[in-house]
Design a protein around this motif. Sequence first.
Motif, PDB file in Angstrom:
ATOM      1  N   LEU A 237      -5.160   9.386  10.417  1.00 44.57           N
ATOM      2  CA  LEU A 237      -4.430   9.964   9.278  1.00 44.57           C
ATOM      3  C   LEU A 237      -3.038  10.426   9.702  1.00 44.57           C
ATOM      4  CD1 LEU A 237      -7.242  11.967   7.434  1.00 44.57           C
ATOM      5  CD2 LEU A 237      -6.080   9.880   6.645  1.00 44.57           C
ATOM      6  N   ALA A 238      -2.919  10.942  10.924  1.00 45.65           N
ATOM      7  CA  ALA A 238      -1.609  11.352  11.427  1.00 45.65           C
ATOM      8  C   ALA A 238      -0.681  10.146  11.564  1.00 45.65           C
ATOM      9  CB  ALA A 238      -1.760  12.069  12.770  1.00 45.65           C
ATOM     10  N   VAL A 239      -1.220   9.015  12.012  1.00 38.72           N
ATOM     11  CA  VAL A 239      -0.407   7.800  12.096  1.00 38.72           C
ATOM     12  C   VAL A 239       0.048   7.385  10.701  1.00 38.72           C
ATOM     13  CG1 VAL A 239      -0.397   5.343  12.710  1.00 38.72           C
ATOM     14  CG2 VAL A 239      -1.473   7.007  14.242  1.00 38.72           C
ATOM     15  N   LEU A 240      -0.867   7.432   9.736  1.00 38.95           N
ATOM     16  CA  LEU A 240      -0.508   7.067   8.350  1.00 38.95           C
ATOM     17  C   LEU A 240       0.590   7.959   7.794  1.00 38.95           C
ATOM     18  CD1 LEU A 240      -3.939   6.273   6.676  1.00 38.95           C
ATOM     19  CD2 LEU A 240      -2.032   4.701   7.050  1.00 38.95           C
ATOM     20  N   ALA A 241       0.567   9.228   8.156  1.00 46.12           N
ATOM     21  CA  ALA A 241       1.554  10.177   7.635  1.00 46.12           C
ATOM     22  C   ALA A 241       2.876  10.136   8.396  1.00 46.12           C
ATOM     23  CB  ALA A 241       0.980  11.591   7.689  1.00 46.12           C
ATOM     24  N   SER A 242       2.920   9.377   9.462  1.00 44.36           N
ATOM     25  CA  SER A 242       4.113   9.337  10.303  1.00 44.36           C
ATOM     26  C   SER A 242       5.059   8.224   9.867  1.00 44.36           C
ATOM     27  CB  SER A 242       3.700   9.107  11.764  1.00 44.36           C
ATOM     28  OG  SER A 242       3.334   7.742  11.965  1.00 44.36           O
ATOM     29  N   ASP A 243       6.141   8.104  10.600  1.00 41.34           N
ATOM     30  CA  ASP A 243       7.074   7.007  10.346  1.00 41.34           C
ATOM     31  C   ASP A 243       6.858   5.876  11.355  1.00 41.34           C
ATOM     32  OD1 ASP A 243       8.063   8.243  12.586  1.00 41.34           O
ATOM     33  OD2 ASP A 243      10.108   8.455  11.842  1.00 41.34           O
ATOM     34  N   ALA A 244       5.606   5.692  11.770  1.00 39.37           N
ATOM     35  CA  ALA A 244       5.256   4.619  12.705  1.00 39.37           C
ATOM     36  C   ALA A 244       5.579   3.259  12.088  1.00 39.37           C
ATOM     37  CB  ALA A 244       3.771   4.694  13.053  1.00 39.37           C
ATOM     38  N   GLU A 245       5.619   2.264  12.933  1.00 39.03           N
ATOM     39  CA  GLU A 245       5.868   0.894  12.483  1.00 39.03           C
ATOM     40  C   GLU A 245       4.801   0.479  11.466  1.00 39.03           C
ATOM     41  OE1 GLU A 245       8.406  -1.181  13.302  1.00 39.03           O
ATOM     42  OE2 GLU A 245       9.274   0.532  14.354  1.00 39.03           O
ATOM     43  N   PRO A 246       5.151  -0.385  10.530  1.00 41.21           N
ATOM     44  CA  PRO A 246       4.199  -0.818   9.503  1.00 41.21           C
ATOM     45  C   PRO A 246       2.885  -1.370  10.077  1.00 41.21           C
ATOM     46  CG  PRO A 246       6.399  -1.500   8.886  1.00 41.21           C
ATOM     47  CD  PRO A 246       6.497  -0.935  10.283  1.00 41.21           C
ATOM     48  N   GLN A 247       2.952  -2.122  11.165  1.00 41.89           N
ATOM     49  CA  GLN A 247       1.722  -2.677  11.745  1.00 41.89           C
ATOM     50  C   GLN A 247       0.810  -1.569  12.270  1.00 41.89           C
ATOM     51  OE1 GLN A 247       0.644  -5.693  11.451  1.00 41.89           O
ATOM     52  NE2 GLN A 247      -1.186  -5.440  12.694  1.00 41.89           N
ATOM     53  N   ALA A 248       1.372  -0.539  12.878  1.00 40.46           N
ATOM     54  CA  ALA A 248       0.576   0.591  13.368  1.00 40.46           C
ATOM     55  C   ALA A 248      -0.058   1.342  12.208  1.00 40.46           C
ATOM     56  CB  ALA A 248       1.442   1.526  14.201  1.00 40.46           C
ATOM     57  N   ARG A 249       0.672   1.487  11.122  1.00 39.67           N
ATOM     58  CA  ARG A 249       0.139   2.183   9.947  1.00 39.67           C
ATOM     59  C   ARG A 249      -0.950   1.352   9.272  1.00 39.67           C
ATOM     60  NH1 ARG A 249       4.459   3.864   6.207  1.00 39.67           N
ATOM     61  NH2 ARG A 249       2.945   5.386   5.491  1.00 39.67           N
ATOM     62  N   LEU A 250      -0.795   0.026   9.272  1.00 41.32           N
ATOM     63  CA  LEU A 250      -1.828  -0.851   8.716  1.00 41.32           C
ATOM     64  C   LEU A 250      -3.120  -0.713   9.513  1.00 41.32           C
ATOM     65  CD1 LEU A 250      -2.842  -3.114   6.849  1.00 41.32           C
ATOM     66  CD2 LEU A 250      -1.829  -4.746   8.465  1.00 41.32           C
ATOM     67  N   ILE A 251      -3.013  -0.722  10.816  1.00 43.11           N
ATOM     68  CA  ILE A 251      -4.205  -0.566  11.659  1.00 43.11           C
ATOM     69  C   ILE A 251      -4.844   0.798  11.425  1.00 43.11           C
ATOM     70  CG2 ILE A 251      -4.964  -0.311  14.066  1.00 43.11           C
ATOM     71  CD1 ILE A 251      -2.939  -2.594  14.713  1.00 43.11           C
TER      72      ILE A 251
END
Length: 109
Positions: free
Chosen positions: A57-71
């Motif tokens: 959930l922290a990754v989803l809420a971050s400004d991580a790369e789209p592929q990281a957020r998809l995973i």
Amino acid sequence: QEPGATLGSIASWADETRSQETYAWHYVNFPRGQCEYLPERDCPGGQCVVAQIDRQLAVLASDAEPQARLIALKYVVHFIGDVHQHEGSTDCFGVFFARFFVHIEDCDF
């Protein structure tokens, strides 16, 4: 974005790609009759579904790369399914689930 992806295909993805590194991410064990979740006892090193839901959930809420957020999204969908299965869990699992995920603190269980 994954062309042709469905909720079902996303939900099963984490099992299809499970490894020794991610195996413990799919469950949480706590002693029979213990309804209180203690991370240091029940999730050593953050290697359980509870910690991984928070982490993803922290990754989803971050400004991580789209592929990281998809995973991360795929993991969250899968792990929510895992905690609903609770196969082999203690009798207190429903209480644990309600208090941890729904944040019901003052109910008489």
